[in-house]
Design a protein around this motif. Structure first.
Motif, PDB file in Angstrom:
ATOM      1  N   ARG A   1       0.858  -1.198   0.000  1.00 56.27           N
ATOM      2  CA  ARG A   1       0.000   0.000   0.000  1.00 56.27           C
ATOM      3  C   ARG A   1       0.890   1.242   0.000  1.00 56.27           C
ATOM      4  O   ARG A   1       0.642   2.202  -0.729  1.00 56.27           O
ATOM      5  N   TRP A   2       1.932   1.221   0.827  1.00 53.71           N
ATOM      6  CA  TRP A   2       2.890   2.325   0.886  1.00 53.71           C
ATOM      7  C   TRP A   2       3.550   2.516  -0.481  1.00 53.71           C
ATOM      8  O   TRP A   2       3.678   3.635  -0.963  1.00 53.71           O
TER       9      TRP A   2
ATOM     10  N   GLN B   1       4.526   5.391  -5.687  1.00 52.71           N
ATOM     11  CA  GLN B   1       4.531   5.358  -7.150  1.00 52.71           C
ATOM     12  C   GLN B   1       3.599   6.417  -7.743  1.00 52.71           C
ATOM     13  O   GLN B   1       3.827   6.876  -8.856  1.00 52.71           O
ATOM     14  N   GLU B   2       2.597   6.834  -6.981  1.00 51.41           N
ATOM     15  CA  GLU B   2       1.686   7.879  -7.459  1.00 51.41           C
ATOM     16  C   GLU B   2       2.355   9.244  -7.519  1.00 51.41           C
ATOM     17  O   GLU B   2       1.866  10.140  -8.201  1.00 51.41           O
TER      18      GLU B   2
END
Length: 84
Positions: free
Chosen positions: A9-10, A15-16
């Motif tokens: 999730r991290w 990556q966003e």
């Protein structure tokens, strides 16, 4: 000890931000990350091309890990492995 799901999730949040590594036409794509050791904490990132990882990107990942998981002052190991 950090769960793989929490780390991934991290990773998707990181990556966003859009900060990626490229070398020519090759783009680094990290598939997932998992914790592979505890003393010191070791994190292994599985990606398409570990050979294109730069020192800058390694530091970026390390600093984000430290900030997100309260690892300031703790030595951590980061590795990149090929995953097809």
């Amino acid at each position: 000890e950090f769960s793989t799901s929490k780390l991934n999730r991290w990773l998707s949040e990181i990556q966003e931000t859009g900060f990626t590594v490229t070398k020519g036409k090759t783009v680094l794509r990290i598939k997932y990350v998992t914790q592979t050791g505890t003393c010191p904490p070791r994190f292994t990132f599985f990606c398409n091309r570990p050979d294109v990882v730069t020192d800058n990107y390694r530091r970026f990942i390390e600093n984000r890990l430290r900030a997100s998981f309260q690892l300031e002052g703790t030595p951590i190991r980061i590795g990149f492995k090929k995953k097809d």
